[in-house]
Motif scaffolding. Structure first.
Motif, PDB file in Angstrom:
ATOM      1  N   ASN A 496      25.470  37.578  47.063  1.00  0.00           N
ATOM      2  CA  ASN A 496      24.884  36.303  46.644  1.00  0.00           C
ATOM      3  C   ASN A 496      25.305  35.914  45.227  1.00  0.00           C
ATOM      4  O   ASN A 496      24.489  35.493  44.408  1.00  0.00           O
ATOM      5  CB  ASN A 496      23.354  36.350  46.747  1.00  0.00           C
ATOM      6  N   VAL A 497      26.596  36.112  44.923  1.00  0.00           N
ATOM      7  CA  VAL A 497      27.131  35.727  43.611  1.00  0.00           C
ATOM      8  C   VAL A 497      28.413  34.923  43.846  1.00  0.00           C
ATOM      9  O   VAL A 497      28.907  34.809  44.970  1.00  0.00           O
ATOM     10  CB  VAL A 497      27.440  36.976  42.746  1.00  0.00           C
ATOM     11  N   GLU A 498      28.948  34.381  42.767  1.00  0.00           N
ATOM     12  CA  GLU A 498      30.221  33.676  42.830  1.00  0.00           C
ATOM     13  C   GLU A 498      31.364  34.686  42.747  1.00  0.00           C
ATOM     14  O   GLU A 498      31.227  35.748  42.137  1.00  0.00           O
ATOM     15  CB  GLU A 498      30.334  32.666  41.687  1.00  0.00           C
ATOM     16  N   VAL A 499      32.503  34.337  43.348  1.00  0.00           N
ATOM     17  CA  VAL A 499      33.663  35.230  43.316  1.00  0.00           C
ATOM     18  C   VAL A 499      34.076  35.515  41.876  1.00  0.00           C
ATOM     19  O   VAL A 499      34.451  36.644  41.527  1.00  0.00           O
ATOM     20  CB  VAL A 499      34.836  34.617  44.105  1.00  0.00           C
ATOM     21  N   ALA A 500      33.978  34.504  41.018  1.00  0.00           N
ATOM     22  CA  ALA A 500      34.381  34.691  39.622  1.00  0.00           C
ATOM     23  C   ALA A 500      33.540  35.759  38.931  1.00  0.00           C
ATOM     24  O   ALA A 500      34.010  36.438  38.009  1.00  0.00           O
ATOM     25  CB  ALA A 500      34.274  33.361  38.872  1.00  0.00           C
ATOM     26  N   ASP A 501      32.292  35.921  39.391  1.00  0.00           N
ATOM     27  CA  ASP A 501      31.406  36.891  38.744  1.00  0.00           C
ATOM     28  C   ASP A 501      31.851  38.326  38.980  1.00  0.00           C
ATOM     29  O   ASP A 501      31.472  39.232  38.219  1.00  0.00           O
ATOM     30  CB  ASP A 501      29.967  36.724  39.266  1.00  0.00           C
ATOM     31  N   ILE A 502      32.630  38.563  40.038  1.00  0.00           N
ATOM     32  CA  ILE A 502      33.034  39.940  40.338  1.00  0.00           C
ATOM     33  C   ILE A 502      34.554  40.097  40.331  1.00  0.00           C
ATOM     34  O   ILE A 502      35.078  41.073  40.868  1.00  0.00           O
ATOM     35  CB  ILE A 502      32.466  40.389  41.695  1.00  0.00           C
ATOM     36  N   THR A 503      35.256  39.116  39.759  1.00  0.00           N
ATOM     37  CA  THR A 503      36.711  39.240  39.659  1.00  0.00           C
ATOM     38  C   THR A 503      37.072  40.034  38.413  1.00  0.00           C
ATOM     39  O   THR A 503      36.708  39.648  37.296  1.00  0.00           O
ATOM     40  CB  THR A 503      37.369  37.854  39.595  1.00  0.00           C
ATOM     41  N   PRO A 504      37.772  41.167  38.557  1.00  0.00           N
ATOM     42  CA  PRO A 504      38.111  42.003  37.385  1.00  0.00           C
ATOM     43  C   PRO A 504      39.089  41.296  36.441  1.00  0.00           C
ATOM     44  O   PRO A 504      39.842  40.398  36.830  1.00  0.00           O
ATOM     45  CB  PRO A 504      38.763  43.239  38.012  1.00  0.00           C
ATOM     46  N   VAL A 505      39.038  41.752  35.206  1.00  0.00           N
ATOM     47  CA  VAL A 505      39.981  41.292  34.178  1.00  0.00           C
ATOM     48  C   VAL A 505      41.121  42.295  34.129  1.00  0.00           C
ATOM     49  O   VAL A 505      40.896  43.503  34.058  1.00  0.00           O
ATOM     50  CB  VAL A 505      39.288  41.191  32.811  1.00  0.00           C
ATOM     51  N   LEU A 506      42.372  41.792  34.145  1.00  0.00           N
ATOM     52  CA  LEU A 506      43.556  42.641  34.226  1.00  0.00           C
ATOM     53  C   LEU A 506      44.191  42.806  32.843  1.00  0.00           C
ATOM     54  O   LEU A 506      44.439  41.829  32.139  1.00  0.00           O
ATOM     55  CB  LEU A 506      44.561  42.018  35.206  1.00  0.00           C
ATOM     56  N   THR A 507      44.449  44.065  32.448  1.00  0.00           N
ATOM     57  CA  THR A 507      45.141  44.361  31.187  1.00  0.00           C
ATOM     58  C   THR A 507      46.301  45.292  31.491  1.00  0.00           C
ATOM     59  O   THR A 507      46.113  46.311  32.171  1.00  0.00           O
ATOM     60  CB  THR A 507      44.193  45.049  30.183  1.00  0.00           C
TER      61      THR A 507
END
Length: 1136
Positions: A496-507
């Motif tokens: 029950n969240v937005e996809v952006a809320d669980i999209t990892p940040v890539l480094t």
């Protein structure tokens, strides 16, 4: 809450369980009283309506409220008086029957419900000291009491049965009145009704109308015009009220209970509160508190309706309470509704998913054992409401519509489940759950190393091609039990969240090896998406310095994290390596030998001898092979000088193989070569072709850095598969004494299956069969049997085997391995040939069986019955009842189906009777257990002669004499020493009872004994030799049994005999010849155990003869397992 209760509270709730027999009252004149009562009630309702209308228009209401209070008090007082005295004069059931005829509770409920709603709206106009709520509360109590009364009346009416019908009760009352008129108090009841109820009720009505005609002028006239409309509306309102209060309506259409259905054995609802543990143990929450729970709704027909209400958000909800309040049973204090995401019904079970926000408390750290701090319940509101009726009023001569008309009032009731604690799901901690995943191959990303030729620069490579972010969680919405990888979109839907809320940040970090060679690569390190994860060579720099570029590596290390959380996904790496340039030259066979097909002839051709050691040791030669055009300034001669080669089979490198030999056919022909595959470097395999590739490398160093690969590819055809021939089941073999059993199989049974399967690999069937039986074949054997009931026994006979040779196939069972007729055997013989194909021949499980010969034991007809029972001769010696001294058992048995010549049959005897003093067996006889021979009988070929086998009875010694009444001997027939048949002979020494009777007793109490001993007239014949006598005045069974010859009592001839006289209830009694149904035996004593009947009265008690008739039963042991039973009639007559 309704005003109707104040009209009907006069009915008592007392339980009249003793029904009509206790009250004995009449209600003949109730009709007239109820007619008056109905009329008074209608007027009371009208007065209340008038009073409410006045309250709605008047400014000063204090006096009205006081009057209303007085009205209620007066009514309760008068009703209470009637309630107290009514049970003494009339049954509640009678009142219910009559009341149903004249007064309808539902009619007044509707009218008074209308008044109730209007009073509620007026409440806001009054000062708090007027306490309208208290008045309404009293009215509610009265209504509830009325409801109870209505239910009780209906129950009592049902209990009365037929007396509840019209006229039946009156008939019963009249009958009772005739029996006991003094008990009737109808007159008192009438007086009480007239003296107390009517005056009190009239006073109440007058109090409700004491406005000096003002109410009548302003309200009654317009109200009277709307009577029909009011009654129609009252009917509709009554239906709604009944739904709320449960007065009417079918329970099948109402929700009666809601029960939580646990998914796990902890009996908690599941909470999905997804979180991560960030830096310094900080909890990062990435989802709302989602609760998933299932509830069973009763009746099941309402489950779908509950699901619809949950989804619509109207009428049903999931509510939460703090865990502390739930534990202290204060859950109703503070509740918070959850946002229902979905609700589905499956039969009677409703599964609901609801989300709770910050208003539901939750511990700061989900790592705690008891991380949940609230409980939930499924609450379903009663869908019924009360609607304010439309009432027009006249103001200043104009009709004004009621502004409140049509509005609804919430019933304020609901049904809910017990509160259930909520427990955090084990899947909610997302640490380590994120990954890079390929949903096509269903594999998570693994660190990779990719090699790229320098000559292909600037070849680009995306190491995340086909991969995407994924989360390993359980989909509780579909009931999935195990966590699995989900796309971010699917995971966001579950959480029950937005996809952006669980999209990892890539480094990304890039490191070159050697470090100085970073210039050979052209790659970004600050890309943000997986699609940008590219590595490439810098063509200009590589071309300028190939020698240093080759061997350089660049490693990307990609790290993934969510906001506020470090290392959610472990680092993933990819290495890009620059390798030497490779140029391939193919050497291609031009003749038919491009595919080397396997056959038996080819195996012989490629082998120096038909042995395992010499198999496939010759070279495979390809004489003319086409060579690709040579490029790069290198000659074929130079290429063929290489000594570095690799061997691949079906693309997989194989080590330990010698290099192939590729040579030029001539110097003049530059593009033709000869290829030799050395023996033992190739290998045929079964079932499939194999592609073989030989690669020889020619390495050029310097700034060229090139590998020239000479490739030669050919195919080895599949070898024939191993073969198994399952031999068919054969009939059971005939047994012959002293001989092995041999079972032959035909060529169609063992050769044809091989020819059909792999005959194409051989020149002909004869060649195939000869190859199976080559001398060099390694042979292994399996020889098992189910012997004497024991499975999987190894056979030990030297000749037991499944023989496979050029002469044919046969199975042999050695005579020494046959222990019992019916034994079964299985064999398996495996031939492992020199050329690599194995042949297995086997029986179909335990398919070989030895037939049981037809010889069988039968009883000698002159000595034994068909069931193997008979009589042993016996005689009376030494005051003992003993058997004849010697008995030849061979006279008792014979052999059926004898062929007139078999000489290996024998019969053995075993004594089965054991010493048992209780049964008269002092000592069992001795038997010679050595089997005796069965020999042919020339005079009667079908019946052989059986040698004697004697039982020795030892009768000369009285102490050891055999005194048994029976003897059991087991006879066993053997064929060639193998047990074939056995029978148990039951030899009885008893003679059956030939007579059991009683002489009639005719007792004259004047002259004879008044005590009759039933044994005295008993007569038994046949237990001893013959002619037993009966001793007069015997007192027992044994006393009645004597030997004729000696007059002595027998010591061993009772045969466990017992005589049973029946119980008293089975004795028939006749007085003066007439049978008595019930006869008083006070003057007689009958003792069946002792066998006596005694007259204990005086002569005067025997006016007529008294006869006793019954049957006696004799039980005695006839033989080992047979109890014989005889009956005899007995008649005893007493007279004077």
């Amino acid at each position: 809450m309704a005003l109707a209760g104040l009209t009907f509270t006069y009915t008592s709730c007392t339980d009249y369980s003793e029904d009509i027999d206790k009250t004995n009252d009449r209600v003949d004149d109730l009709q007239s009283k109820f007619d008056a009562f109905k009329d008074a009630t209608d007027k009371s309702i009208k007065s209340l309506q008038d009073l409410v209308a006045t309250l709605e228009t008047k400014e000063d209401h204090q006096k009205d409220v006081d009057d209303l209070n007085k009205l209620i008090a007066d009514l309760n007082s008068s009703v209470g008086a009637i309630e107290k005295d009514l049970p003494n004069y009339v049954k509640k059931t009678d009142l219910a029957t009559e009341l149903a005829k004249y007064v309808k509770l539902s009619d007044y409920n509707a009218k008074i419900g209308e008044i109730e709603g209007r009073l509620e709206k007026l409440e806001g106009k009054y000062d708090s000291n007027l306490k309208i709520s208290e008045i309404i509360s009293q009215i509610t109590a009265a209504q509830e009491k009325a409801n109870t009364v209505a239910t009780d009346l209906a129950s009592l009416k049902s209990a009365l049965g037929v007396y509840a019908e019209a006229g039946k009760l009156d008939e019963k009352i009249k009958a009772l009145e005739a029996e006991d008129a003094k008990k009737l108090n109808i007159a008192d009841f009438k007086a009480k009704f007239t003296e107390e109820f009517e005056p009190a009720f009239k006073t109440a009505i007058e109090a409700s109308c004491k406005e000096g005609g003002e109410v009548y002028n302003k309200v009654f006239v317009p109200l009277n015009k709307s009577v029909n409309e009011l009654q129609s509306l009252a009917t509709s309102l009554n239906t709604k009220i009944n739904q709320i209060l449960g007065i009417v309506g079918s329970l099948a259409n109402r929700i009666q209970s809601i029960t939580f259905v646990p998914e796990y054995d902890d009996f908690c609802a599941s909470l999905y509160y997804y979180y991560l543990i960030g830096e310094k143990e900080k909890v990062v929450t990435i989802s709302d508190k989602t609760v998933v729970a299932s509830f069973e709704v009763y009746p099941a027909s309402q489950a779908a309706r509950v699901a619809e209400m949950l989804n619509s958000g109207e009428g049903a909800s999931i509510v939460a309470v703090p865990l502390k309040e739930w534990r202290t049973r204060g859950a109703a204090a503070t509740t918070v509704k959850g946002a229902v995401k979905s609700a589905t019904a499956d039969g009677a079970v409703v599964k609901v998913e609801a989300v709770f926000g910050d208003e539901v408390n939750y511990y700061d750290s989900p790592k705690e054992d008891d991380a949940v701090s609230f409980a939930i319940s499924l609450r379903v509101e009663d869908p019924d409401v009360q609607t304010v009726d439309k009432v027009n009023t006249v103001k200043d001569g104009e009709t004004v519509a009621d502004s409140e008309a049509g509005k609804t009032v919430d019933a304020g009731k609901y049904i809910e489940s017990d509160y259930i604690p909520v427990e955090l799901s084990d899947d909610c901690n997302l640490n380590g759950s994120f990954d890079i995943y390929n949903f096509t191959t269903n594999k998570a990303y693994e660190d990779t190393n990719s090699q790229h030729q320098w000559s292909n620069a600037p070849e680009a490579w995306n190491y995340f091609d086909g991969y995407e972010y994924a989360v390993m969680i359980r989909d509780y919405k579909t009931g999935e039990k195990t966590a699995s990888y989900k796309t971010l979109a699917k995971a966001a839907e579950i959480m029950n969240v937005e996809v952006a809320d669980i999209t990892p940040v890539l480094t990304v970090k890039a490191v070159a090896d050697p470090k100085a060679n970073a210039k050979f690569f052209n790659s970004k390190v600050n890309f943000a998406t997986l699609a940008e994860a590219n590595i490439a060579m810098d063509k200009a720099n590589v071309d300028a310095d190939v020698e240093n570029a080759v061997g350089s590596k660049l490693t990307h290390t990609a790290s993934f994290a969510l906001k506020g959380v470090k290392n959610v996904i472990s680092d993933r790496s990819a290495t890009y390596e620059i390798i030497r340039r490779q140029v391939d030259f193919n050497v291609t066979p031009q003749d038919k030998e491009k595919v080397v097909a396997w056959s038996y002839a080819k195996a012989v051709e490629l082998s120096s001898a038909k042995t395992k050691a010499a198999a496939y040791n010759k070279d495979i030669v390809f004489n003319e092979c086409q060579v690709d055009e040579i490029v790069g300034g290198v000659s074929l001669s130079e290429l063929l000088k290489t000594k570095v080669s690799e061997y691949y089979k079906d693309g997989v490198k194989v080590t330990g193989k010698a290099p192939i030999k590729i040579s030029k056919v001539s110097e003049e022909i530059t593009n033709i070569a000869k290829v030799v595959i050395p023996g033992k470097t190739y290998e045929f395999t079964k079932g499939e072709d194999h592609t073989c590739e030989i690669v020889s490398k020619y390495i050029v160093k310097g700034n060229v850095q090139t590998d020239y690969n000479v490739k030669f590819t050919y195919t080895l055809g599949a070898m024939a598969d191993d073969q198994t021939v399952t031999l068919p089941v054969k009939p059971a073999s005939k047994f012959e004494a002293g001989k092995d059993i041999k079972v032959e199989y035909t060529a169609d049974e063992y050769r044809k299956p091989l020819v059909d399967a792999i005959g194409s690999y051989f020149k002909d069937a004869a060649t195939l069969w000869a190859s199976v039986n080559e001398d060099e074949c390694a042979k292994t054997y399996v020889r098992k049997g189910t012997i004497d009931g024991k499975a999987d026994q190894d056979l030990k006979g030297a000749t037991s085997n499944l023989n496979v040779s050029n002469a044919g196939v046969n199975a042999v069972i050695a005579r020494s391995d046959i222990k019992t007729f019916g034994d079964k055997f299985k064999f398996e013989t495996k031939h492992a040939t020199w050329y690599g194909v194995d042949y297995t021949f086997k029986t179909n499980g335990y398919a070989l069986e030895i037939a049981k010969p037809a010889f069988a034991l039968v009883p000698a007809p002159d000595r034994l019955n068909a069931d193997w029972t008979g009589t042993i001769l016996h005689e009376n010696k030494y005051d003992k009842y003993v058997l004849q001294q010697d008995i030849d058992l061979s006279k008792y048995v014979n052999v059926a189906n004898y062929d007139g010549k078999e000489t290996t049959l024998t019969i053995g005897y075993v004594q089965k009777t054991t010493d048992n003093n209780a049964k008269g067996i002092l000592r069992a006889p001795k038997i010679n257990t050595t089997p005796v021979k069965v020999v042919p009988n020339a005079a009667a070929p079908k019946y052989p002669t059986i040698e004697p086998s004697l039982i020795n009875w030892l009768t000369k010694d009285r102490a050891t004499s055999f005194t048994a009444r029976y003897d059991e001997v087991e006879a066993t027939l053997y064929f060639d020493g193998i047990k074939l048949d056995n029978k148990l002979m039951k030899l009885s020494t008893a003679r059956p009872i030939t007579k059991f009777e009683f002489a009639n007793f005719d007792v004259n109490v004047n002259t004879d004994s008044k005590k009759v001993n039933l044994w005295a007239n008993m007569y038994i014949e046949g237990v001893l030799e013959a002619g037993n006598i009966v001793k007069t005045n015997a007192t027992s069974l044994s006393g009645a049994l004597y030997e004729n010859a000696t007059g002595k009592k027998s010591t061993a001839s009772t045969y466990d005999a017992e005589v049973i006289f029946p119980a008293v209830k089975e004795v028939e009694v006749y007085v003066g010849g007439e049978k008595q149904d019930i006869y008083n035996l006070e003057k007689f004593t009958y003792d069946p155990a002792k066998g006596t009947i005694t007259f204990t009265g005086d002569l005067a008690d025997l006016v007529k003869p008294v006869e006793f008739r019954f049957s006696a039963q004799l039980n005695y042991v006839l033989d080992y397992n047979h109890v014989d039973k005889r009956t005899a009639p007995v008649s005893v007559t007493f007279k004077r």
